[in-house]
Design an enzyme around this catalytic site. Structure first.
Site, PDB file in Angstrom:
ATOM      1  N   ASP A  84       0.360   7.233  -3.738  1.00 35.89           N
ATOM      2  CA  ASP A  84      -0.616   6.829  -4.753  1.00 35.89           C
ATOM      3  C   ASP A  84      -0.796   7.869  -5.846  1.00 35.89           C
ATOM      4  OD1 ASP A  84      -1.167   4.392  -3.643  1.00 35.89           O
ATOM      5  OD2 ASP A  84      -3.114   4.935  -2.819  1.00 35.89           O
ATOM      6  N   HIS A 140       0.854  -1.185   0.000  1.00 28.86           N
ATOM      7  CA  HIS A 140       0.000   0.000   0.000  1.00 28.86           C
ATOM      8  C   HIS A 140       0.887   1.231   0.000  1.00 28.86           C
ATOM      9  CE1 HIS A 140      -4.098  -1.483   0.252  1.00 28.86           C
ATOM     10  NE2 HIS A 140      -3.706  -2.408   1.120  1.00 28.86           N
TER      11      HIS A 140
END
Length: 402
Positions: free
Chosen positions: A175, A145
């Site tokens: 991200d 992640h």
């Protein structure tokens, strides 16, 4: 772009589809996090983005009507594990300029929609791959992640106070900054190359670890020249400097200070009312004392009061607003930085263009709602035969997500 926060985005709607990427066709294989946001950026710029959703939805149960990263797109349903599913995707690929996928390495190939299969149908295709670890390397096939990727790049370790654990910057730095925006830059550069006289299609390997590392290039230069310490919270731009950071006000709110240059610092200390007693800013041994002086002064008034003091100055001081407060700020409202569409206040497309401004033409794409229309517009009759079989792609999902 017309409209302000809390008003309809009328002018923005009218321009959608007329942005600088009008005429560019994008196939997005449904995923989470950075892939959808990258595709949204392309759609905001006018590209015709068709999102290939899986029957049954993905792992994150988000109300699709409020998933803003799917705005300005259209959606078709294709079960990639149905015998005819990959062929339907390849029919779309044959008519596309760009494809975006965020599976773990090897999954797209196993499904029959990897680069080789796509290039066989469309040699000029730009095949964008969004992952956290990248397509190769010891960790390429491992789950992860945003916080995992930032941890290994040295980026996470530089954020936060020196006497506290590293601060997690939501999933904005990894991200979206290190992932989505690098994918967008990569596929547009590759598209430019593909459209040159001798250009070809190619794969764009966008890895969050690469992008997040690349973002820190200036800091690595400062580290090499002795202008940056490899310890968080001790440097000019990481909160270590007392005149570049945040301070609590009397009402528990915060003000942000960025008075780096001498002339801005002089205005800052004058307006704060500490010019006659502030320690020398150039004496690093007294930075702690200077910080305490600034802290004490800010705690004497509310955020609103300090905002009034600094708002017409060059002291580089601003109130720290919440997500719900930001759209109403006079400057952001004047620029229509936030607009309302479909009853949801949301960030407007960025950046701005003088001749080909896009906008928000449609809300989030609902899974499968546009299958018939896309089949007609793209001349892909096979989509009309898409199955509604239960989703069977569990476990093959996108690698990088918040």
């Amino acid at each position: 772009m017309a409209g302000t926060a809390g008003t309809k985005s009328g002018g923005a709607e009218a321009g959608a589809g007329e942005g600088p990427l009008a005429g560019v066709r994008v196939v997005e294989l449904a995923g989470m996090g950075p892939g959808p946001f990258a595709a949204m950026c392309l759609a905001d710029l006018g590209a015709d983005v068709v999102r290939v959703d899986r029957p049954g939805g993905g792992a994150l149960r988000v109300d699709p009507a409020k998933d803003l990263t799917n705005r300005n797109k259209r959606s078709v349903l294709v079960d990639l594990k149905d015998p005819g599913g990959p062929a339907r995707v390849l029919d779309l690929v044959e008519r596309a300029d760009i494809l975006i996928e965020g599976f773990r390495p090897g999954v797209a190939e196993r499904l029959g929609i990897g680069p080789a299969a796509c290039f066989a149908r469309n040699p000029g295709l730009v095949y964008g791959r969004m992952t956290g670890w990248g397509q190769r390397g010891p960790l390429a096939r491992r789950a992860g992640h945003d916080v995992s990727y930032l941890a290994l790049t040295g980026t996470l370790g530089m954020i936060g106070r020196p006497d506290e654990p590293p601060t997690v910057p939501a999933n904005l730095v990894g991200d979206y900054a290190g992932g989505s925006l690098y994918l967008v830059m990569g596929v547009l550069a590759a598209l430019h190359h593909a459209r040159t006289p001798h250009g070809t299609g190619q794969v764009v390997d966008a890895a969050i670890v690469d992008g997040a590392s690349h973002l820190a290039t200036m800091l690595h230069a400062m580290l090499a020249t002795g202008g940056w310490q490899d310890r968080r919270g001790t440097n000019l731009l990481d909160g270590g400097c007392p005149f570049y950071g945040t301070y609590e006000t009397s009402d528990g709110q915060y003000m942000a200070v960025g008075a780096l240059e001498p002339q801005f610092y002089a205005e800052f200390t004058a307006l704060l009312g500490i010019a006659d007693r502030a320690p020398d800013r150039g004496d690093l041994s007294r930075w702690g004392e200077l910080r305490e002086t600034i802290e004490a002064r800010f705690r004497e008034r509310t955020r609103q009061e300090w905002t009034a003091v600094f708002e017409d100055s060059d002291a580089c001081v601003a109130p720290v607003l919440s997500m719900r407060e930001a759209p109403a700020h006079p400057h952001l409202a004047a620029r229509s930085t936030y607009v309302e569409h479909g009853g949801i206040t949301q960030p407007a497309p960025a950046p701005r263009f003088s001749a080909t401004q896009g906008g928000i033409a449609r809300g989030p794409a609902l899974p499968g709602a546009d299958t018939a229309q896309v089949a007609a517009d793209w001349d892909v009759p096979s989509l009309a035969r898409s199955t509604d079989a239960p989703d069977r792609t569990e476990g093959d999902g996108p690698q990088p997500a918040g």
